[in-house]
Design a protein around this motif. Structure first.
Motif, PDB file in Angstrom:
ATOM      1  N   PHE A 135       0.824  -1.290   0.065  1.00 59.63           N
ATOM      2  CA  PHE A 135      -0.095  -0.167  -0.038  1.00 59.63           C
ATOM      3  C   PHE A 135       0.892   1.228   0.223  1.00 59.63           C
ATOM      4  CE2 PHE A 135      -2.766   3.011   2.058  1.00 59.63           C
ATOM      5  CZ  PHE A 135      -3.931   3.260   1.298  1.00 59.63           C
ATOM      6  N   ALA A 136       0.536   2.030  -0.786  1.00 56.86           N
ATOM      7  CA  ALA A 136       1.308   3.350  -0.979  1.00 56.86           C
ATOM      8  C   ALA A 136       1.599   4.418   0.072  1.00 56.86           C
ATOM      9  CB  ALA A 136       0.985   4.212  -2.381  1.00 56.86           C
ATOM     10  N   TYR A 137       0.603   4.242   1.041  1.00 56.79           N
ATOM     11  CA  TYR A 137       0.837   5.112   2.119  1.00 56.79           C
ATOM     12  C   TYR A 137       0.673   4.273   3.587  1.00 56.79           C
ATOM     13  CZ  TYR A 137      -0.911   7.885  -1.558  1.00 56.79           C
ATOM     14  OH  TYR A 137      -0.991   8.715  -2.902  1.00 56.79           O
ATOM     15  N   PRO A 138       1.896   3.911   3.914  1.00 57.18           N
ATOM     16  CA  PRO A 138       1.789   2.869   4.977  1.00 57.18           C
ATOM     17  C   PRO A 138       1.470   3.567   6.332  1.00 57.18           C
ATOM     18  CG  PRO A 138       4.111   3.657   4.205  1.00 57.18           C
ATOM     19  CD  PRO A 138       3.104   3.955   3.198  1.00 57.18           C
ATOM     20  N   GLU A 139       1.824   5.086   6.549  1.00 51.42           N
ATOM     21  CA  GLU A 139       1.336   5.615   7.687  1.00 51.42           C
ATOM     22  C   GLU A 139      -0.228   5.517   7.967  1.00 51.42           C
ATOM     23  OE1 GLU A 139       1.618   7.623  11.460  1.00 51.42           O
ATOM     24  OE2 GLU A 139       3.049   6.557  10.279  1.00 51.42           O
ATOM     25  N   SER A 140      -1.007   5.940   6.677  1.00 49.41           N
ATOM     26  CA  SER A 140      -2.366   5.596   6.829  1.00 49.41           C
ATOM     27  C   SER A 140      -3.034   4.376   7.049  1.00 49.41           C
ATOM     28  CB  SER A 140      -3.019   6.029   5.487  1.00 49.41           C
ATOM     29  OG  SER A 140      -2.577   7.606   4.835  1.00 49.41           O
ATOM     30  N   LEU A 141      -1.854   3.330   6.496  1.00 52.09           N
ATOM     31  CA  LEU A 141      -2.354   2.056   6.882  1.00 52.09           C
ATOM     32  C   LEU A 141      -2.249   1.637   8.340  1.00 52.09           C
ATOM     33  CD1 LEU A 141      -3.711  -0.497   5.324  1.00 52.09           C
ATOM     34  CD2 LEU A 141      -1.238  -1.300   4.936  1.00 52.09           C
ATOM     35  N   ARG A 142      -1.196   2.389   8.713  1.00 49.89           N
ATOM     36  CA  ARG A 142      -1.006   1.957  10.318  1.00 49.89           C
ATOM     37  C   ARG A 142      -2.158   2.495  11.260  1.00 49.89           C
ATOM     38  NH1 ARG A 142       1.010   4.470  14.666  1.00 49.89           N
ATOM     39  NH2 ARG A 142       1.216   6.453  13.692  1.00 49.89           N
ATOM     40  N   LYS A 143      -2.578   3.511  10.864  1.00 49.19           N
ATOM     41  CA  LYS A 143      -3.579   4.156  11.678  1.00 49.19           C
ATOM     42  C   LYS A 143      -4.933   3.631  11.596  1.00 49.19           C
ATOM     43  CE  LYS A 143      -1.439   8.695  11.510  1.00 49.19           C
ATOM     44  NZ  LYS A 143      -1.659  10.175  10.976  1.00 49.19           N
ATOM     45  N   LEU A 144      -4.938   2.932  10.446  1.00 50.59           N
ATOM     46  CA  LEU A 144      -6.351   1.954  10.102  1.00 50.59           C
ATOM     47  C   LEU A 144      -6.697   1.052  11.312  1.00 50.59           C
ATOM     48  CD1 LEU A 144      -8.986   1.487   8.297  1.00 50.59           C
ATOM     49  CD2 LEU A 144      -7.335  -0.362   6.943  1.00 50.59           C
ATOM     50  N   THR A 145      -7.966   0.870  11.664  1.00 47.97           N
ATOM     51  CA  THR A 145      -8.569  -0.144  12.603  1.00 47.97           C
ATOM     52  C   THR A 145      -9.327  -1.119  11.643  1.00 47.97           C
ATOM     53  OG1 THR A 145      -8.271   1.070  14.437  1.00 47.97           O
ATOM     54  CG2 THR A 145      -9.639  -0.573  14.344  1.00 47.97           C
ATOM     55  N   LEU A 146      -8.990  -2.552  11.855  1.00 53.20           N
ATOM     56  CA  LEU A 146      -9.680  -3.275  11.023  1.00 53.20           C
ATOM     57  C   LEU A 146     -10.479  -4.070  12.318  1.00 53.20           C
ATOM     58  CD1 LEU A 146      -7.178  -4.976   8.715  1.00 53.20           C
ATOM     59  CD2 LEU A 146      -9.305  -3.706   7.896  1.00 53.20           C
ATOM     60  N   LEU A 147     -11.987  -4.216  11.888  1.00 52.82           N
ATOM     61  CA  LEU A 147     -12.629  -4.713  13.097  1.00 52.82           C
ATOM     62  C   LEU A 147     -13.681  -5.805  12.355  1.00 52.82           C
ATOM     63  CD1 LEU A 147     -14.034  -1.561  14.507  1.00 52.82           C
ATOM     64  CD2 LEU A 147     -12.765  -2.968  15.614  1.00 52.82           C
ATOM     65  N   LEU A 148     -13.920  -6.812  13.172  1.00 56.95           N
ATOM     66  CA  LEU A 148     -14.776  -8.095  12.701  1.00 56.95           C
ATOM     67  C   LEU A 148     -16.049  -7.887  13.525  1.00 56.95           C
ATOM     68  CD1 LEU A 148     -14.662 -10.543  11.199  1.00 56.95           C
ATOM     69  CD2 LEU A 148     -14.216 -11.958  13.157  1.00 56.95           C
TER      70      LEU A 148
END
Length: 276
Positions: free
Chosen positions: A246-259
Motif C-alpha cells: 500500500f502506497a501510504y503505510p502511515e495511513s494503513l498503520r492508523k487504520l483499525t480493522l474490526l470483525l
C-alpha cells in the motif's frame, strides 16, 4: 422504539429496537418470490405483530438500489418480482407509521456506527461478504449513500479478468473449489490443504478491496461482516500481508480493522434509519 426490518433473498427478519438492542424479533422464509402480491403480503404479516407496540416508525434494509427520498426500491437481489416497488408508500399506507428505506449494507454499517463496534469512529466503511460483496460508508458521522444510493459499490470495480466481487464472495469458492464458502470453511477446519490454500488466496483478493477502500475513502476503520467474515482466521494473515505494498503505510498503520460481532446489527441499523 422503532421496528427494524431486514429483507434478504431467502429470509425476511423484523425486530423492535429499544435501548440499542433488539428486544423481540421474528423471521420467515420468503416464498413465491416471483409474485409481488405474495411477497408483500408476507412482509406485512411479519411486521404486523410489532405494530401493536408503541413504536415510532419502521426502518427497512433492502439488497438493492434505493431511491431514498421516494422510498422506491429497484431490482431487488434474488426477488425477481421486485423490479420497481414503491415500498415506503405501501408500508406506510398499511400501518400508518413513518417508514424509511435504505440499502441493507448501509443499514449494517449504520448499526455498527450507532450501536456496535464503530461507535467511536467518525469515518468508517463496512463490508458485508457473503453471496455478494457490499459496502456502506459513514463520513463525518453521517451515512453517505451517494445520489442514487450506489456509493460504496467497491465490488463492481474492475479486477483481474472480472470485478472485485467475483473474487471476494461465495462465487470465488464455487469456482475455485466446487463448493460454497460454508463448506470451504468446514473443509479448512478439517485440514483440507486445497481449501486452506483457497482461503489464503481469498485473503489476497480481500486485501485488494481494503486497498481500494483506503485509496477512495481513507476511513478510520473498516468493519468486516457477513457470513464469510466468520472464517477470518483462514484469510486474515494473507490479507494483511497483501497490504504491504500500500502506497501510504502511515495511513494503513492508523487504520483499525474490526470483525462484526452482533448478529442483529443490520436490524439495529434499519431501525436507526428513522433517527438518521
Amino acid at each position: 422504539m422503532n421496528i427494524g426490518v431486514d429483507i434478504g433473498g431467502t429470509n425476511l427478519r423484523a425486530g423492535i429496537e429499544s435501548g440499542g438492542s433488539i428486544t423481540w424479533q421474528n423471521k420467515t422464509l420468503l416464498e413465491n418470490k416471483h409474485s409481488l402480491p405474495s411477497t408483500l403480503n408476507q412482509l406485512m404479516e411479519l411486521i404486523r405483530p410489532f405494530t401493536k407496540y408503541p413504536v415510532k416508525g419502521i426502518g427497512i434494509g433492502v439488497p438493492s438500489v434505493v431511491d431514498v427520498s421516494k422510498g422506491i426500491v429497484y431490482n431487488v437481489m434474488n426477488i425477481p418480482s421486485w423490479e420497481e416497488v414503491a415500498l415506503r408508500d405501501i408500508v406506510q399506507n398499511e400501518f400508518n407509521l413513518p417508514v424509511s428505506i435504505n440499502n441493507d449494507v448501509n443499514c449494517f454499517i449504520l448499526g455498527e456506527h450507532r450501536f456496535g463496534l464503530a461507535r467511536k469512529y467518525s469515518s468508517v466503511v463496512g463490508m458485508a461478504i457473503g453471496t455478494g460483496l457490499g459496502s456502506g460508508i459513514i463520513i463525518n458521522n453521517q451515512l453517505y449513500t451517494g445520489r442514487n444510493c450506489g456509493a460504496g459499490e467497491i465490488g463492481m470495480l474492475p479486477y483481474k479478468d472480472s470485478i472485485l466481487e467475483n473474487y471476494v464472495c461465495n462465487r470465488f469458492f464455487e469456482s475455485s473449489l466446487g463448493m460454497g464458502a460454508f463448506d470451504a470453511h468446514v473443509a479448512a477446519r478439517n485440514g483440507n490443504k486445497k481449501a486452506i490454500k483457497v482461503w489464503k488466496d481469498f485473503g489476497v483478493h480481500l486485501g485488494a478491496v481494503v486497498k481500494a477502500i483506503m485509496y477512495t475513502y481513507d476511513p478510520e476503520a473498516i468493519v468486516l461482516g457477513g457470513s464469510i467474515a466468520k472464517a477470518n482466521r483462514f484469510f486474515q494473515e494473507s490479507m494483511l500481508h497483501s497490504l504491504k505494498d500500500f502506497a501510504y503505510p502511515e495511513s494503513l498503520r492508523k487504520l483499525t480493522l474490526l470483525l462484526s460481532e452482533n448478529e442483529n446489527i443490520a436490524l439495529l441499523g434499519a431501525a436507526a434509519l428513522l433517527d438518521d
